[in-house]
Design an enzyme around this catalytic site. Structure first.
Site, PDB file in Angstrom:
ATOM      1  CB  ILE A  18      -0.975   0.017   1.195  1.00 43.76           C
ATOM      2  CG1 ILE A  18      -0.236  -0.142   2.534  1.00 43.76           C
ATOM      3  CG2 ILE A  18      -2.041  -1.038   1.038  1.00 43.76           C
ATOM      4  CD1 ILE A  18      -1.140  -0.032   3.747  1.00 43.76           C
ATOM      5  N   GLY A  19       2.172   1.142  -0.044  1.00 48.59           N
ATOM      6  CA  GLY A  19       2.985   2.355  -0.102  1.00 48.59           C
ATOM      7  C   GLY A  19       4.470   2.064   0.012  1.00 48.59           C
ATOM      8  N   GLY A  22      11.022   6.329   1.815  1.00 48.55           N
ATOM      9  CA  GLY A  22      12.468   6.384   1.686  1.00 48.55           C
ATOM     10  C   GLY A  22      13.176   5.347   2.532  1.00 48.55           C
ATOM     11  CG  ASN A  25       9.135  -1.000   0.476  1.00 42.76           C
ATOM     12  OD1 ASN A  25       9.239   0.150   0.047  1.00 42.76           O
ATOM     13  ND2 ASN A  25       9.973  -1.957   0.132  1.00 42.76           N
ATOM     14  CB  VAL A  26       3.481   0.852   4.130  1.00 44.65           C
ATOM     15  CG1 VAL A  26       2.386   0.622   5.167  1.00 44.65           C
ATOM     16  CG2 VAL A  26       4.461   1.907   4.641  1.00 44.65           C
ATOM     17  CE  LYS A  41       6.275   3.314   8.082  1.00 41.84           C
ATOM     18  NZ  LYS A  41       6.485   4.692   8.566  1.00 41.84           N
ATOM     19  CG  ASP A 135       8.380  14.337   6.765  1.00 42.89           C
ATOM     20  OD1 ASP A 135       8.478  15.376   6.086  1.00 42.89           O
ATOM     21  OD2 ASP A 135       8.285  13.212   6.268  1.00 42.89           O
TER      22      ASP A 135
END
Length: 589
Positions: A18-19, A22, A25-26, A41, A135
């Protein structure tokens, strides 16, 4: 490499990616123990061997797991499995604020204040623990269908009281939201998050970023040297209290900003009060230029015309003493002018309420009106109506009629002020039934007709389970019988992950030899009986003698799960053909 269907730590079964980020990865995964969807994650493979990155990744998990708040994505678990470092988090089904901005362009003032109140409420918990997000940007803020906002990705957060693992002049996060002190190479503070919040608020209200440039260096320099563009040029009738919040949050000098998210949250709570609408424009207590002389700006170069080697280098741009001197001189002049304006405003402040009140009119109460009638009524009174209407369920107001407005009816505002309508979707909640044993397609269609989001997942069947499960038949559900679901709510229906099922042996295409072969393949025992229920002794050696017999019945339902070690009873028609080699039930042949 993480693949679909893979289990992490023999618990979290990967559903899909799903994503990608940097550092990690999720994946959407299913927690097989607690039976719920989660987000996992996983640290990127090329970084898993880097001790520095592993330590930073683990620090993220430890810090985030200590934060518990409705507006912060919850962290459930952290661990390592065969060299894969992972964090298990709450799975949030919503959209990023960036996606919402792309769709809407910009948001209304009440919507922005509601979002900022939720973000600062969650961030206050982090700041209370001296944790800096570092962030803050729309991509790291999720909004659910019910309006709940969740702050996510404390991936580069830094506890003020812990050892800093990255260099102090390392620029992290998105440059569009980068505080001046970080652009100049200084370390982040709680006030660094406040600056990013101010930029975020400006973007949500205007649909634009205040500082743009061809590359990261140019944008960072604008954060350092240029004042934020006037929001009144974009929204002329914006309350002064809201402009003041943005100006205070985006001050170049951290001393002029809010001390932390909690202080900003308290200011946001009252910013829409009528008494604050025309308050005096904010002035800064400390000089806005507060950078060390000769400090170096270091940031990744992002110009497209450079080679890969050149783009990987760090560009250092010195902020000279002359630059700072020129800025100081300009600020002195501006402060002098501003002081004069403040004196002038103070002189007429007594007259201002009378001037304002004479230009204000009362917003009519349009509750229970249709949308068309409400728009006509508001426009006749001199107000404009927002093109974006907000839908809400209501047990009192019928579907299609107005629940309320923002600002509320009865309050006074200037002619032309924009009013947002809240429209009822009616009371469409339904009581959840027990859907087990029903075909998922039928139930899915029924629920989706009410606007409910239905997810179908296959569930692994235990080895010792009985064979009552059938393909496409619901075996479990995430929302239990008796609970309520409304439009936009989610429910997951679980169907069995069936690989082997019993065929219909009575359909005329099977013979006794086929059944013997099937039983052998799937390690089950088979018992044959005649029309009167007497046992027939049939095995692989003499099965051919009975192939002409009609198969009347089977005690295992066609389509049910085949489980090794069980038995199946097959009834044959022995009335007209075949051998009479039978024996009494339970007896010897």
């Amino acid at each position: 490499m993480i693949a679909k269907g893979q289990k992490i730590s023999d618990r979290y079964q990967i559903i899909k990616s799903i994503g990608e980020g940097g550092m990690a990865n999720v994946f959407l995964a299913y927690d097989t123990i607690l039976e719920r969807n989660v987000a996992v994650k996983v640290l990127r493979g090329d970084l898993a061997n880097d001790e520095k990155f592993v330590r930073r990744f683990q620090r993220e998990a430890l810090q985030a797991s200590s934060l518990s708040h409705p507006n912060i994505v919850e962290v459930y678990d952290v661990g390592e499995d065969n060299g894969e470092y992972y964090i298990v988090m709450e799975y949030v089904e919503g959209k990023h604020l960036k996606n919402l901005l792309k769709k809407r362009g910009k948001l209304t003032i009440p919507e922005v204040i509601d979002i900022m109140l939720q973000v600062t409420s969650g961030l206050s918990i982090a700041h209370d623990s001296y944790i800096i997000h570092r962030d803050i940007k729309p991509q790291n803020i999720m909004i659910l269908d019910n309006g709940l906002v969740k702050l996510t990705d404390f991936g580069i957060a830094l506890a003020m009281n812990s050892t800093q693992l990255t260099q102090t002049n390392s620029v992290m996060g998105s440059v569009h939201y980068l505080p001046p002190e970080q652009a100049s190479g200084k370390g982040a503070t709680l006030q660094s998050d406040i600056y990013s919040l101010g930029i975020l608020m400006y973007e949500l209200l205007t649909g634009k970023l205040p500082f743009r440039g061809e590359n990261a260096v140019e944008i960072a320099l604008k954060h350092l040297k240029e004042t934020i563009p006037s929001i009144r040029k974009e929204i002329p009738d914006i309350p002064q209290s809201i402009e003041n919040i943005i100006l205070k949050a985006t001050a170049k000098n951290p001393k002029n900003r809010y001390a932390d998210a909690r202080e900003m949250h308290e200011d946001l709570k009252t910013c829409l009060d009528e008494s604050r609408k025309n308050e005096i424009k904010i002035s800064y207590k400390y000089p806005e230029v507060d950078l060390d002389d000769g400090k170096m700006l270091k940031i990744k170069n992002e110009k497209e015309n450079l080679t890969k080697k050149e783009s990987d280098e760090i560009i250092a741009k010195k902020i000279t003493k002359n630059d700072l001197h020129g800025q100081n001189k300009t600020l002195v002049i501006l402060i002098s002018i501003f002081t004069g304006i403040v004196v002038l405003i103070t002189t007429i402040v007594v007259l201002l309420p009378k001037i304002t009140n004479s230009a204000q009119i009362t917003i009519p109460d349009v509750t229970n009106m249709t949308v068309v009638k409400a728009i006509e009524t508001l426009q006749e009174e001199g107000f404009t109506v927002s093109s974006e209407q907000i839908e809400k369920s209501s047990t009192v107001v019928e579907e299609g009629k107005i629940i309320s407005t923002s600002p509320a009816g009865g309050t006074k505002h200037k002619k032309g002020y924009e009013v947002t309508l809240y429209v009822s979707t009616g009371n469409k909640s339904i009581e959840v039934e027990d859907y087990t044993g029903k075909n998922y397609l039928e139930v899915k269609g029924k629920l989706e007709a009410y606007g409910i989001n239905v997810f179908i997942e296959e569930k692994e069947i235990e080895a010792d389970a009985d064979d009552s499960y059938e393909k496409d038949i619901i075996m479990d559900q995430s929302i239990k019988k008796g609970e309520s679901l409304s439009k936009g709510d989610n429910i997951t229906l679980y169907i069995p992950d069936i690989k082997n099922v019993y065929p219909d042996f009575t359909d005329g295409t099977y013979i006794v030899s086929d059944i013997i072969a099937f039983a052998k393949e799937y390690k089950i025992s088979v018992k044959f009986i005649d029309s009167e229920g007497k046992t027939i002794s049939i095995n692989s050696e003499n099965a051919y003698e009975y192939d002409d017999y009609q198969i009347l019945n089977q005690n295992r339902k066609a389509g049910s799960v085949v489980t090794s070690g069980v038995s199946i009873i097959i009834k044959l028609d022995t009335s007209s053909t075949g051998s009479e080699n039978t024996c009494e039930e339970g007896g010897l042949c």
